[in-house]
Design a protein around this motif. Sequence first.
Motif, PDB file in Angstrom:
ATOM      1  N   ARG A 172       0.835  -1.204   0.000  1.00 30.80           N
ATOM      2  CA  ARG A 172       0.000   0.000   0.000  1.00 30.80           C
ATOM      3  C   ARG A 172       0.874   1.260   0.000  1.00 30.80           C
ATOM      4  NH1 ARG A 172      -3.623  -1.176   4.052  1.00 30.80           N
ATOM      5  NH2 ARG A 172      -2.080  -0.548   5.580  1.00 30.80           N
ATOM      6  N   HIS A 173       1.905   1.280   0.838  1.00 36.57           N
ATOM      7  CA  HIS A 173       2.784   2.449   0.908  1.00 36.57           C
ATOM      8  C   HIS A 173       3.600   2.608  -0.372  1.00 36.57           C
ATOM      9  CE1 HIS A 173       2.880   2.655   5.605  1.00 36.57           C
ATOM     10  NE2 HIS A 173       1.674   2.828   5.111  1.00 36.57           N
TER      11      HIS A 173
ATOM     12  N   SER B 291       3.669   5.829  -2.805  1.00 33.87           N
ATOM     13  CA  SER B 291       4.927   6.505  -3.129  1.00 33.87           C
ATOM     14  C   SER B 291       5.112   6.630  -4.640  1.00 33.87           C
ATOM     15  CB  SER B 291       6.117   5.752  -2.531  1.00 33.87           C
ATOM     16  OG  SER B 291       6.087   5.820  -1.122  1.00 33.87           O
ATOM     17  N   LEU B 292       4.834   5.572  -5.367  1.00 37.68           N
ATOM     18  CA  LEU B 292       4.988   5.612  -6.824  1.00 37.68           C
ATOM     19  C   LEU B 292       3.980   6.574  -7.456  1.00 37.68           C
ATOM     20  CD1 LEU B 292       5.675   1.819  -7.449  1.00 37.68           C
ATOM     21  CD2 LEU B 292       7.333   3.712  -7.584  1.00 37.68           C
ATOM     22  N   MET B 293       2.780   6.646  -6.900  1.00 34.58           N
ATOM     23  CA  MET B 293       1.779   7.597  -7.413  1.00 34.58           C
ATOM     24  C   MET B 293       2.201   9.039  -7.146  1.00 34.58           C
ATOM     25  SD  MET B 293      -1.848   5.679  -6.560  1.00 34.58           S
ATOM     26  CE  MET B 293      -2.682   7.237  -6.522  1.00 34.58           C
ATOM     27  N   GLN B 294       3.043   9.251  -6.147  1.00 32.28           N
ATOM     28  CA  GLN B 294       3.540  10.594  -5.832  1.00 32.28           C
ATOM     29  C   GLN B 294       4.805  10.933  -6.614  1.00 32.28           C
ATOM     30  OE1 GLN B 294       1.502  12.422  -3.812  1.00 32.28           O
ATOM     31  NE2 GLN B 294       0.326  10.526  -3.909  1.00 32.28           N
ATOM     32  N   GLY B 295       5.172  10.071  -7.554  1.00 34.55           N
ATOM     33  CA  GLY B 295       6.370  10.308  -8.353  1.00 34.55           C
ATOM     34  C   GLY B 295       7.626   9.700  -7.765  1.00 34.55           C
TER      35      GLY B 295
ATOM     36  N   GLN C  69       6.083   6.666   4.108  1.00 35.26           N
ATOM     37  CA  GLN C  69       7.403   6.528   3.490  1.00 35.26           C
ATOM     38  C   GLN C  69       8.023   5.150   3.729  1.00 35.26           C
ATOM     39  OE1 GLN C  69      10.146   9.945   3.596  1.00 35.26           O
ATOM     40  NE2 GLN C  69       8.523  11.045   4.667  1.00 35.26           N
ATOM     41  N   TRP C  70       7.426   4.353   4.625  1.00 34.12           N
ATOM     42  CA  TRP C  70       7.981   3.029   4.888  1.00 34.12           C
ATOM     43  C   TRP C  70       7.440   2.018   3.899  1.00 34.12           C
ATOM     44  CZ3 TRP C  70       6.008  -1.785   5.660  1.00 34.12           C
ATOM     45  CH2 TRP C  70       6.948  -2.783   5.990  1.00 34.12           C
TER      46      TRP C  70
ATOM     47  N   VAL D  69      10.345   9.550  -2.592  1.00 30.16           N
ATOM     48  CA  VAL D  69       9.448  10.521  -3.201  1.00 30.16           C
ATOM     49  C   VAL D  69      10.131  11.880  -3.144  1.00 30.16           C
ATOM     50  CG1 VAL D  69       7.184  11.618  -3.099  1.00 30.16           C
ATOM     51  CG2 VAL D  69       7.423   9.191  -2.483  1.00 30.16           C
ATOM     52  N   PRO D  70      10.414  12.467  -4.313  1.00 32.18           N
ATOM     53  CA  PRO D  70      11.073  13.776  -4.328  1.00 32.18           C
ATOM     54  C   PRO D  70      10.251  14.823  -3.563  1.00 32.18           C
ATOM     55  CG  PRO D  70      10.979  12.837  -6.540  1.00 32.18           C
ATOM     56  CD  PRO D  70      10.128  11.979  -5.659  1.00 32.18           C
TER      57      PRO D  70
END
Length: 173
Positions: A26-27, A31-35, A98-99, A106-107
């Motif tokens: 899930r995390h 994270s990938l969706m946030q770039g 972030q875990w 994520v930048p």
Amino acid sequence: MSAWLYTALVAAVAFERLAELVVSKRHAAWSLMQGGREFGRRHYGPMVVLHTGLLAGAVAEVWLAHRPFLPWLGWSMLSLVVGSQALRWWCIASLGRQWNTRVIVVPGLTRVSSGPYRWLPHPNYVAVVVEGLALPLVHTAWVTAATFTLLNAWLLSVRIRCEDEALASLQRA
């Protein structure tokens, strides 16, 4: 502690690991969706194999080599296993989204420096090292403990270097 009870303990740890993977997935998706950008994909597979091998090896060694339960060792190691689980979930809670079990950065996010990260840059790996040594030794599976510890030392040298490089782009809170 009987071999059956020890097997149940390892199964409980395996169940905990599956719960971690649900949270991680899930995390990671968030994270990938946030770039977010993933680092260290090559060592992830060996890490999964090693951690799975720890659980399977500990149980197999206890049953196949007829390892005894030594109360003075077993109970002290069990307390370390419980402590390592507590530390692991403190790390997960401190890092929040972030875990995950992968290295995804994520930048623009701030590097976490609260919880156990106040004192150590990689406290989750303290939990991994302690658990990897202590869980097999609960029931004197010393070959598994030694093998995992040696292989994990090599893997962590790769993983921590990868994480440090990836996290260098994040600002400290």
